[in-house]
Each structure stands twice: as structure tokens, then as C-alpha cells.
Motif scaffolding. Structure first.
Motif, short mmCIF file in Angstrom:
data_model
loop_
_atom_site.label_atom_id
_atom_site.label_comp_id
_atom_site.label_asym_id
_atom_site.label_seq_id
_atom_site.Cartn_x
_atom_site.Cartn_y
_atom_site.Cartn_z
N ARG A 93 0.83 -1.21 0.00
CA ARG A 93 0.00 0.00 0.00
C ARG A 93 0.87 1.26 0.00
N LYS A 94 2.13 1.12 -0.35
CA LYS A 94 3.04 2.27 -0.35
C LYS A 94 2.58 3.32 -1.38
N THR A 95 2.86 4.57 -1.07
CA THR A 95 2.54 5.65 -2.00
C THR A 95 3.54 5.65 -3.16
N ILE A 96 3.22 6.41 -4.18
CA ILE A 96 4.13 6.54 -5.34
C ILE A 96 5.48 7.06 -4.86
N ASN A 97 5.46 8.09 -3.99
CA ASN A 97 6.71 8.68 -3.51
C ASN A 97 7.54 7.69 -2.69
N GLU A 98 6.88 6.91 -1.83
CA GLU A 98 7.60 5.94 -1.01
C GLU A 98 8.32 4.91 -1.88
N VAL A 99 7.61 4.40 -2.88
CA VAL A 99 8.20 3.42 -3.80
C VAL A 99 9.34 4.06 -4.58
N MET A 100 9.12 5.27 -5.03
CA MET A 100 10.14 6.00 -5.80
C MET A 100 11.44 6.12 -4.99
N TYR A 101 11.35 6.51 -3.70
CA TYR A 101 12.54 6.64 -2.87
C TYR A 101 13.20 5.28 -2.63
N ASP A 102 12.37 4.23 -2.47
CA ASP A 102 12.89 2.87 -2.22
C ASP A 102 13.78 2.39 -3.37
N VAL A 103 13.48 2.85 -4.58
CA VAL A 103 14.27 2.37 -5.73
C VAL A 103 15.26 3.43 -6.24
N GLY A 104 15.57 4.39 -5.37
CA GLY A 104 16.68 5.29 -5.67
C GLY A 104 16.38 6.49 -6.51
N TYR A 105 15.08 6.88 -6.62
CA TYR A 105 14.74 8.11 -7.36
C TYR A 105 14.30 9.17 -6.36
N SER A 106 14.66 10.42 -6.63
CA SER A 106 14.21 11.52 -5.77
C SER A 106 13.38 12.54 -6.55
N ASP A 107 13.36 12.40 -7.87
CA ASP A 107 12.64 13.33 -8.74
C ASP A 107 11.41 12.61 -9.30
N VAL A 108 10.22 13.06 -8.90
CA VAL A 108 8.97 12.40 -9.32
C VAL A 108 8.84 12.39 -10.84
N LYS A 109 9.17 13.50 -11.48
CA LYS A 109 9.02 13.60 -12.94
C LYS A 109 9.93 12.57 -13.64
N ALA A 110 11.18 12.49 -13.18
CA ALA A 110 12.14 11.54 -13.79
C ALA A 110 11.66 10.10 -13.58
N PHE A 111 11.19 9.79 -12.36
CA PHE A 111 10.70 8.43 -12.06
C PHE A 111 9.51 8.09 -12.95
N ARG A 112 8.57 9.03 -13.07
CA ARG A 112 7.38 8.79 -13.88
C ARG A 112 7.75 8.54 -15.34
N GLU A 113 8.70 9.34 -15.85
CA GLU A 113 9.10 9.20 -17.27
C GLU A 113 9.76 7.85 -17.53
N VAL A 114 10.67 7.43 -16.64
CA VAL A 114 11.34 6.14 -16.82
C VAL A 114 10.34 4.99 -16.68
N PHE A 115 9.44 5.11 -15.70
CA PHE A 115 8.43 4.07 -15.48
C PHE A 115 7.55 3.91 -16.73
N ARG A 116 7.11 5.04 -17.28
CA ARG A 116 6.26 4.97 -18.48
C ARG A 116 7.02 4.43 -19.68
N LYS A 117 8.29 4.83 -19.80
CA LYS A 117 9.11 4.37 -20.94
C LYS A 117 9.23 2.84 -20.92
N ILE A 118 9.38 2.26 -19.72
CA ILE A 118 9.61 0.82 -19.61
C ILE A 118 8.31 0.02 -19.62
N THR A 119 7.25 0.54 -19.00
CA THR A 119 6.00 -0.24 -18.87
C THR A 119 4.89 0.20 -19.81
N GLY A 120 5.03 1.43 -20.34
CA GLY A 120 3.95 1.96 -21.19
C GLY A 120 2.81 2.57 -20.38
N MET A 121 2.97 2.64 -19.04
CA MET A 121 1.93 3.18 -18.16
C MET A 121 2.58 4.09 -17.12
N SER A 122 1.77 4.97 -16.53
CA SER A 122 2.27 5.78 -15.42
C SER A 122 2.27 4.92 -14.16
#
Length: 326
Positions: free
Chosen positions: A283-312
Motif C-alpha cells: 500500500r506504499k505511495t508513489i513517492n515511497e516506492v520511488m525513494y525505495d528504488v533510488g529516485y528523488s525526482d517524481v518527474k524523472a521516475f514517472r518518465e522512466v516508469f512509463r518508458k519501460i512499462t507503457g503506463m504511469s
């Protein structure tokens, strides 16, 4: 009238991709006949055996004809194979030679899922793009290094050769081919009758990234293990290469040759795979998961996630974790 050949290979292969292809094209033919007064394709199942058993004899297919009885065809469809690919290739040498000959005579060829192993064995995929099931990507790359494997793609279409991703995504390829050979209206009709989503182009969201490990380069395997153990860190490739006492350029070259990814891409894929699992199971938030995997910039995380999965990240979590929405 055009001719469609659906291959029924010897050995273990996938019944659903044969039956599904036959049913959809038969329905497309009937719809076309209602509109134009004639069928577009003569559809035949062809193989080298009179009878082929599936699922330990539970089902049996009797092809219409022997492969050699078809002198010329317009479109060949190779079904999915089960997982003994080398054995399947050996058992179907005559079929593979026939497919190569038909392509040289002007036929188009489509492979479903792991049917790409048969198609690649003909040499017709050398230098071309190809998709197959993401789970067999490492084996495919090792067997066919000259093929440009693109497992993120659901469908490839190059020089009259079509390939598709895994399992029941073959239904999307068949609808794609129906539109190519009949028209958009017939494809829409078939998509509604069989309830298959139109215009799906990616299998990215279904991929489980495990990393190519069958390469035998000990230094790269250690680098992979290091990247996978430091999910929460931003890894410097410069520092990583110096850790293994290898120059940056040589390190990159060896890493790409072994895994098919640059070190940076590999780190991104490992991090996003971990994020996907967190979104599916916690039930972790988007930000919590983002920090867990070494991202601190929400925009950068969202862009990489979408590039790899095709979804936000939000779309992915909403689709795969209903509990997170409760």
C-alpha cells in the motif's frame, strides 16, 4: 483467391494459437463474403504428419494437407511452440525449408510467440526486428544473435515478416493481420465478435525483468549482482567500472554485449521491476516506492516508469493492486 497456410508443426506446440488463428480468419472470411460476395482466403492447416496429438493425446489435429502439396501460398502463420525449441527446430526441418522457399516466392510470414524460434531458424529474421515471449528472450538471443530482438514490442512488421509477443497476445497479431489483408471494418468486426482489444502495440506492462544471465562473462555477472543489490542508490557507472578495474568504454562494451542493455538501462530496468512489485503487493505511495528504488525526482521516475512499462506509476498501481485503492 489468396491462400493462407496455418502450420501444424511436429512435436510439442500450442493448440490454442492454431485454433484461435483458424477461427478468427474463418470469421473474417465469412464477413468479407457477406460484403463482397466472395471469400478472400482459402485457409488450410498444413504439416508433415497426418495427425498431431496435443496435451498427451487429449486433443488431436488432422491438418488439411501435407506441406509439400502447397506449391504457393500468400500468408504463412507459424504457431507458438512449447519450450523444447531445439528439438522442435530439428523435427521440423522440412517445414522450415518450405517456409523459407515460400517467402522467397513472395509469401508473407507471421510467427506467434515462440514460433519465432522456427522462423529464426530459417535465417529469414537475420538483421530484422523480432518479438517473442519475454520469458524466453535470453534463450532466443543466445540461439539467434543476428536477430534484433525487441521483446517490448507486441508486434513487429518488417519486409513481409510479422512476429508477436507471448501467449494469448497472438489474438492481437491476428486482428492486425485481418486489418492488413481485409480492411479496418473487418478488423473492428472481428475484435468485437472475439472481444479482442484493437491497436495494442506493447507487451511492456506484462514483462517480468530478470536480466540476461546466460552470457558467461563473470565480470558482468558481478556487476549485475551489484546493481541489483543497490536498488536504493544512484549508481555511477564510472565508479562501477573502476571497481572492476576496467575502463569505462570497455566496461560498457562488455556489458552491452552480455546483457543487451547499457549499464544505465540495466539499472533502470531493475529499479522499475522492483517498483512494479511494490505497486502490485503493498500500500506504499508513489513517492515511497520511488525513494525505495533510488529516485528523488517524481518527474524523472514517472518518465522512466512509463518508458519501460507503457503506463504511469498510478495507472499501473490502479490496474494491478485493487487493495491499494481501498
Amino acid at each position: 483467391m489468396k491462400h493462407l497456410t496455418i502450420i501444424v508443426p511436429d512435436g510439442e506446440n500450442n493448440l490454442s494459437s492454431i485454433v484461435g488463428t483458424y477461427k478468427i480468419f474463418t470469421r473474417a472470411n465469412a464477413y468479407w463474403k457477406e460484403k463482397s460476395g466472395k471469400e478472400l482466403f482459402r485457409i488450410e492447416l498444413a504439416g508433415v504428419s497426418k495427425e498431431i496429438d496435443f496435451h498427451e493425446g487429449l486433443f488431436t489435429v488432422r491438418p488439411h494437407t501435407h506441406i509439400t502439396a502447397i506449391a504457393k501460398t500468400s500468408l504463412v502463420i507459424i504457431p507458438s511452440l512449447n519450450h523444447n525449441f531445439q528439438s522442435a527446430v530439428k523435427e521440423n526441418k522440412l517445414v522450415i525449408e518450405w517456409i523459407e522457399k515460400q517467402y522467397k516466392q513472395g509469401a508473407e510470414i507471421a510467427s506467434i510467440c515462440t514460433g519465432a524460434f522456427m522462423l529464426a531458424s530459417s535465417g529469414l529474421l537475420d538483421g530484422k526486428s523480432c518479438s517473442t515471449h519475454w520469458a524466453v528472450a535470453d534463450t532466443f538471443r543466445a540461439m539467434f544473435p543476428k536477430v534484433n530482438l525487441q521483446t517490448d514490442k507486441l508486434i513487429t512488421d518488417e519486409n513481409g515478416i510479422y512476429t508477436n509477443g507471448g501467449a494469448y497476445s497472438f489474438l492481437n497479431l491476428v486482428i492486425y493481420l485481418v486489418e492488413k489483408y481485409y480492411d479496418r471494418q473487418t478488423a473492428i468486426f472481428c475484435s468485437k465478435v472475439f472481444q479482442i482489444e484493437l491497436d495494442r502495440q506493447s507487451q511492456s506492462e506484462f514483462t517480468i525483468f530478470t536480466g540476461q544471465k546466460l552470457h558467461g562473462d563473470d565480470m558482468v555477472q558481478k556487476a549485475q549482482a551489484y546493481i541489483e543489490s543497490k536498488l536504493e542508490e544512484k549508481i555511477s557507472v564510472e565508479a562501477l567500472s573502476s571497481q572492476f578495474a576496467v575502463g569505462r568504454r570497455n566496461f560498457d562494451r562488455r556489458f552491452i554485449k552480455a546483457t543487451g542493455n547499457t549499464p544505465g538501462e540495466y539499472a533502470q530496468r531493475v529499479k522499475i521491476e522492483s517498483a512494479k512489485k511494490a505497486f502490485e503487493t503493498s500500500r506504499k505511495t508513489i513517492n515511497e516506492v520511488m525513494y525505495d528504488v533510488g529516485y528523488s525526482d517524481v518527474k524523472a521516475f514517472r518518465e522512466v516508469f512509463r518508458k519501460i512499462t507503457g503506463m504511469s506509476p498510478l495507472e499501473y498501481r490502479s490496474k494491478y493492486n485493487k487493495n491499494a485503492l481501498a
